[in-house]
Design a protein around this motif. Structure first.
Motif, PDB file in Angstrom:
ATOM      1  N   TYR A   1       9.089 -85.804  52.731  1.00 33.79           N
ATOM      2  CA  TYR A   1       7.887 -85.026  53.040  1.00 33.79           C
ATOM      3  C   TYR A   1       8.033 -84.341  54.407  1.00 33.79           C
ATOM      4  CZ  TYR A   1       5.348 -87.720  49.400  1.00 33.79           C
ATOM      5  OH  TYR A   1       4.936 -88.306  48.231  1.00 33.79           O
ATOM      6  N   HIS A   2       8.596 -85.088  55.357  1.00 37.51           N
ATOM      7  CA  HIS A   2       8.656 -84.592  56.735  1.00 37.51           C
ATOM      8  C   HIS A   2       9.562 -83.372  56.889  1.00 37.51           C
ATOM      9  CE1 HIS A   2       7.835 -85.130  61.024  1.00 37.51           C
ATOM     10  NE2 HIS A   2       9.090 -84.742  61.225  1.00 37.51           N
ATOM     11  N   THR A   3      10.442 -83.153  55.932  1.00 38.32           N
ATOM     12  CA  THR A   3      11.333 -81.989  56.026  1.00 38.32           C
ATOM     13  C   THR A   3      10.642 -80.681  55.652  1.00 38.32           C
ATOM     14  OG1 THR A   3      12.162 -82.125  53.737  1.00 38.32           O
ATOM     15  CG2 THR A   3      13.281 -83.480  55.392  1.00 38.32           C
ATOM     16  N   ALA A   4       9.484 -80.760  55.025  1.00 38.29           N
ATOM     17  CA  ALA A   4       8.829 -79.572  54.447  1.00 38.29           C
ATOM     18  C   ALA A   4       8.565 -78.445  55.440  1.00 38.29           C
ATOM     19  CB  ALA A   4       7.528 -79.979  53.746  1.00 38.29           C
ATOM     20  N   PRO A   5       8.067 -78.715  56.661  1.00 39.17           N
ATOM     21  CA  PRO A   5       7.782 -77.601  57.567  1.00 39.17           C
ATOM     22  C   PRO A   5       9.014 -76.797  57.975  1.00 39.17           C
ATOM     23  CG  PRO A   5       6.638 -79.584  58.290  1.00 39.17           C
ATOM     24  CD  PRO A   5       7.616 -80.000  57.237  1.00 39.17           C
ATOM     25  N   TYR A   6      10.192 -77.364  57.771  1.00 37.71           N
ATOM     26  CA  TYR A   6      11.421 -76.722  58.231  1.00 37.71           C
ATOM     27  C   TYR A   6      12.217 -76.077  57.103  1.00 37.71           C
ATOM     28  CZ  TYR A   6       9.730 -80.031  61.543  1.00 37.71           C
ATOM     29  OH  TYR A   6       8.871 -80.745  62.356  1.00 37.71           O
TER      30      TYR A   6
ATOM     31  N   MET B   1      11.310 -91.647  64.803  1.00 39.31           N
ATOM     32  CA  MET B   1      12.019 -91.354  63.561  1.00 39.31           C
ATOM     33  C   MET B   1      11.687 -89.954  63.070  1.00 39.31           C
ATOM     34  SD  MET B   1      14.238 -92.451  61.478  1.00 39.31           S
ATOM     35  CE  MET B   1      14.870 -92.216  59.822  1.00 39.31           C
ATOM     36  N   ARG B   2      10.440 -89.559  63.191  1.00 43.64           N
ATOM     37  CA  ARG B   2      10.066 -88.214  62.735  1.00 43.64           C
ATOM     38  C   ARG B   2      10.758 -87.135  63.564  1.00 43.64           C
ATOM     39  NH1 ARG B   2       6.373 -88.029  58.788  1.00 43.64           N
ATOM     40  NH2 ARG B   2       5.240 -89.964  58.325  1.00 43.64           N
ATOM     41  N   GLU B   3      10.862 -87.352  64.875  1.00 48.71           N
ATOM     42  CA  GLU B   3      11.559 -86.372  65.713  1.00 48.71           C
ATOM     43  C   GLU B   3      13.048 -86.332  65.396  1.00 48.71           C
ATOM     44  OE1 GLU B   3      11.765 -83.848  67.829  1.00 48.71           O
ATOM     45  OE2 GLU B   3       9.657 -83.574  67.357  1.00 48.71           O
ATOM     46  N   LEU B   4      13.629 -87.491  65.091  1.00 44.29           N
ATOM     47  CA  LEU B   4      15.052 -87.524  64.735  1.00 44.29           C
ATOM     48  C   LEU B   4      15.282 -86.759  63.433  1.00 44.29           C
ATOM     49  CD1 LEU B   4      17.870 -88.573  65.431  1.00 44.29           C
ATOM     50  CD2 LEU B   4      17.330 -90.659  64.145  1.00 44.29           C
ATOM     51  N   ILE B   5      14.402 -86.952  62.455  1.00 41.90           N
ATOM     52  CA  ILE B   5      14.504 -86.216  61.190  1.00 41.90           C
ATOM     53  C   ILE B   5      14.379 -84.725  61.441  1.00 41.90           C
ATOM     54  CG2 ILE B   5      13.348 -85.755  58.992  1.00 41.90           C
ATOM     55  CD1 ILE B   5      12.555 -88.753  58.975  1.00 41.90           C
ATOM     56  N   THR B   6      13.407 -84.342  62.257  1.00 42.37           N
ATOM     57  CA  THR B   6      13.210 -82.924  62.563  1.00 42.37           C
ATOM     58  C   THR B   6      14.475 -82.312  63.146  1.00 42.37           C
ATOM     59  OG1 THR B   6      10.831 -83.183  62.951  1.00 42.37           O
ATOM     60  CG2 THR B   6      11.904 -81.300  63.979  1.00 42.37           C
ATOM     61  N   PHE B   7      15.059 -82.974  64.123  1.00 45.41           N
ATOM     62  CA  PHE B   7      16.268 -82.465  64.774  1.00 45.41           C
ATOM     63  C   PHE B   7      17.405 -82.298  63.773  1.00 45.41           C
ATOM     64  CE2 PHE B   7      20.300 -83.368  67.039  1.00 45.41           C
ATOM     65  CZ  PHE B   7      20.320 -82.272  67.881  1.00 45.41           C
ATOM     66  N   ILE B   8      17.622 -83.307  62.939  1.00 39.49           N
ATOM     67  CA  ILE B   8      18.716 -83.263  61.974  1.00 39.49           C
ATOM     68  C   ILE B   8      18.492 -82.174  60.932  1.00 39.49           C
ATOM     69  CG2 ILE B   8      19.677 -84.544  60.006  1.00 39.49           C
ATOM     70  CD1 ILE B   8      20.968 -85.151  62.739  1.00 39.49           C
TER      71      ILE B   8
ATOM     72  N   TYR C   1       1.866 -83.662  59.130  1.00 42.35           N
ATOM     73  CA  TYR C   1       3.066 -84.477  58.935  1.00 42.35           C
ATOM     74  C   TYR C   1       3.318 -85.497  60.043  1.00 42.35           C
ATOM     75  CZ  TYR C   1       4.084 -81.460  55.017  1.00 42.35           C
ATOM     76  OH  TYR C   1       4.007 -80.799  53.817  1.00 42.35           O
ATOM     77  N   TYR C   2       3.321 -85.062  61.289  1.00 48.20           N
ATOM     78  CA  TYR C   2       3.647 -85.991  62.373  1.00 48.20           C
ATOM     79  C   TYR C   2       2.643 -87.128  62.502  1.00 48.20           C
ATOM     80  CZ  TYR C   2       7.642 -83.689  64.606  1.00 48.20           C
ATOM     81  OH  TYR C   2       8.899 -83.193  64.890  1.00 48.20           O
ATOM     82  N   THR C   3       1.424 -86.915  62.043  1.00 48.31           N
ATOM     83  CA  THR C   3       0.394 -87.951  62.169  1.00 48.31           C
ATOM     84  C   THR C   3       0.394 -88.945  61.010  1.00 48.31           C
ATOM     85  OG1 THR C   3      -1.268 -86.610  61.023  1.00 48.31           O
ATOM     86  CG2 THR C   3      -1.100 -86.332  63.411  1.00 48.31           C
ATOM     87  N   ARG C   4       1.241 -88.729  60.014  1.00 49.73           N
ATOM     88  CA  ARG C   4       1.260 -89.621  58.856  1.00 49.73           C
ATOM     89  C   ARG C   4       1.802 -90.999  59.231  1.00 49.73           C
ATOM     90  NH1 ARG C   4       0.526 -87.365  53.920  1.00 49.73           N
ATOM     91  NH2 ARG C   4       1.856 -88.879  52.875  1.00 49.73           N
TER      92      ARG C   4
ATOM     93  N   LEU D   1      -2.405 -80.781  67.527  1.00 45.27           N
ATOM     94  CA  LEU D   1      -2.221 -80.263  68.879  1.00 45.27           C
ATOM     95  C   LEU D   1      -2.011 -81.406  69.861  1.00 45.27           C
ATOM     96  CD1 LEU D   1      -2.171 -77.893  70.837  1.00 45.27           C
ATOM     97  CD2 LEU D   1      -4.682 -77.973  70.910  1.00 45.27           C
ATOM     98  N   ALA D   2      -2.727 -82.491  69.663  1.00 44.17           N
ATOM     99  CA  ALA D   2      -2.559 -83.657  70.539  1.00 44.17           C
ATOM    100  C   ALA D   2      -1.151 -84.229  70.435  1.00 44.17           C
ATOM    101  CB  ALA D   2      -3.594 -84.721  70.176  1.00 44.17           C
ATOM    102  N   VAL D   3      -0.589 -84.267  69.239  1.00 43.44           N
ATOM    103  CA  VAL D   3       0.778 -84.753  69.072  1.00 43.44           C
ATOM    104  C   VAL D   3       1.771 -83.801  69.731  1.00 43.44           C
ATOM    105  CG1 VAL D   3       2.598 -85.279  67.401  1.00 43.44           C
ATOM    106  CG2 VAL D   3       0.259 -86.021  66.945  1.00 43.44           C
ATOM    107  N   GLN D   4       1.566 -82.505  69.566  1.00 40.88           N
ATOM    108  CA  GLN D   4       2.428 -81.528  70.237  1.00 40.88           C
ATOM    109  C   GLN D   4       2.464 -81.760  71.741  1.00 40.88           C
ATOM    110  OE1 GLN D   4       0.738 -77.780  68.411  1.00 40.88           O
ATOM    111  NE2 GLN D   4       2.867 -77.128  68.678  1.00 40.88           N
ATOM    112  N   VAL D   5       1.292 -81.923  72.320  1.00 42.24           N
ATOM    113  CA  VAL D   5       1.195 -82.137  73.763  1.00 42.24           C
ATOM    114  C   VAL D   5       1.856 -83.448  74.147  1.00 42.24           C
ATOM    115  CG1 VAL D   5      -0.415 -82.566  75.658  1.00 42.24           C
ATOM    116  CG2 VAL D   5      -0.875 -80.721  74.030  1.00 42.24           C
ATOM    117  N   GLN D   6       1.682 -84.475  73.331  1.00 38.79           N
ATOM    118  CA  GLN D   6       2.311 -85.766  73.598  1.00 38.79           C
ATOM    119  C   GLN D   6       3.832 -85.645  73.626  1.00 38.79           C
ATOM    120  OE1 GLN D   6       1.333 -88.794  70.710  1.00 38.79           O
ATOM    121  NE2 GLN D   6       2.819 -90.247  71.511  1.00 38.79           N
ATOM    122  N   ILE D   7       4.375 -84.842  72.720  1.00 36.78           N
ATOM    123  CA  ILE D   7       5.830 -84.717  72.604  1.00 36.78           C
ATOM    124  C   ILE D   7       6.411 -83.761  73.639  1.00 36.78           C
ATOM    125  CG2 ILE D   7       7.717 -83.952  71.118  1.00 36.78           C
ATOM    126  CD1 ILE D   7       6.035 -84.817  68.715  1.00 36.78           C
ATOM    127  N   PHE D   8       5.801 -82.579  73.766  1.00 31.52           N
ATOM    128  CA  PHE D   8       6.396 -81.524  74.587  1.00 31.52           C
ATOM    129  C   PHE D   8       5.749 -81.368  75.964  1.00 31.52           C
ATOM    130  CE2 PHE D   8       7.294 -80.272  70.183  1.00 31.52           C
ATOM    131  CZ  PHE D   8       8.657 -80.031  70.258  1.00 31.52           C
TER     132      PHE D   8
END
Length: 225
Positions: free
Chosen positions: A70-75, A165-172, A155-158, A117-124
């Protein structure tokens, strides 16, 4: 079925069981899930059933496998994910397992934008996200909202998979696609921000090297810094 390419198979098996196992991801479950994410991005359907078995044998739950895809969908876009899910579901059924997962959503239609947006700010960090949104041209501001609400909110909030793990999947997935070096650099930094190490990213790329090849791997390594 007769193997008409035994020499080629030997080369690949020797590589996978040698340098890749030695230098790639050490945790078997993480390795299996990352391979599934990579192969989904590449649309290499013939390899997916064996990786589903590998994930289950490594202790992955059905929900972890499904959430990885599921997490791959946005990319890569949802049609590709749906095709991969069909293969995964069929394989799980062959294994006598129920492919259906409990809903892992934590947002609603009314909260997905704010929580994303809160997750974005938390990450970046707010110094990156708020100027990016504020400086977007008026005709593309809706894309920024899509990014916050859909990619990060939906997705990131699921549940089940944590932020690391979600960030690692995104990067890969981004590295597997190729040609997205700007985003790969951003998410390499994001991985560090959430607690993943440079060594982990290198190990994940090494694990995916046999599937994405050297040009994409070397480009991705340059993005890690």
């Amino acid at each position: 079925m007769k193997n008409y390419d035994e020499s080629f198979t030997l080369i690949q098996d020797r590589f996978l069981n040698g340098e890749i196992d030695e230098n790639g991801l050490k945790d078997k479950k993480t390795r299996a899930l990352i391979r599934l994410a990579c192969l989904t991005a590449l649309q290499t359907m013939g390899e997916i059933p064996s990786k589903v078995n590998e994930a289950i044998e490594a202790g992955a739950e059905v929900t972890e496998i499904k959430e990885t895809l599921y997490h791959t969908a946005p990319y890569i876009g949802y049609p590709r994910v749906m095709e991969a899910l069909a293969v995964v579901n069929t394989e799980l059924e062959k294994m006598g397992m129920n492919p259906e997962e409990n809903d892992q959503s934590t947002v609603t239609a009314d909260t997905r934008l704010d929580k994303g947006l809160a997750v974005q700010v938390q990450i970046f960090g707010k110094d990156i996200i708020y100027p990016m949104r504020d400086n977007a041209p008026s005709e593309t501001k809706h894309i920024q909202d899509c990014l916050s609400a859909h990619c990060f909110g939906d997705y990131y909030t699921r549940g089940t998979l944590d932020l690391k793990m979600r960030e690692l999947i995104t990067f890969i997935v981004i590295c597997s696609i190729g040609g997205c070096e700007s985003q790969a650099k951003s998410h390499a930094i994001a991985n560090m921000n959430v607690g993943n190490t440079k060594q982990l990213l290198i190990q994940a790329l090494t694990t995916c090297l046999p599937y994405i090849g050297y040009p994409r791997t070397l480009n991705a390594l340059n993005c890690i810094g």
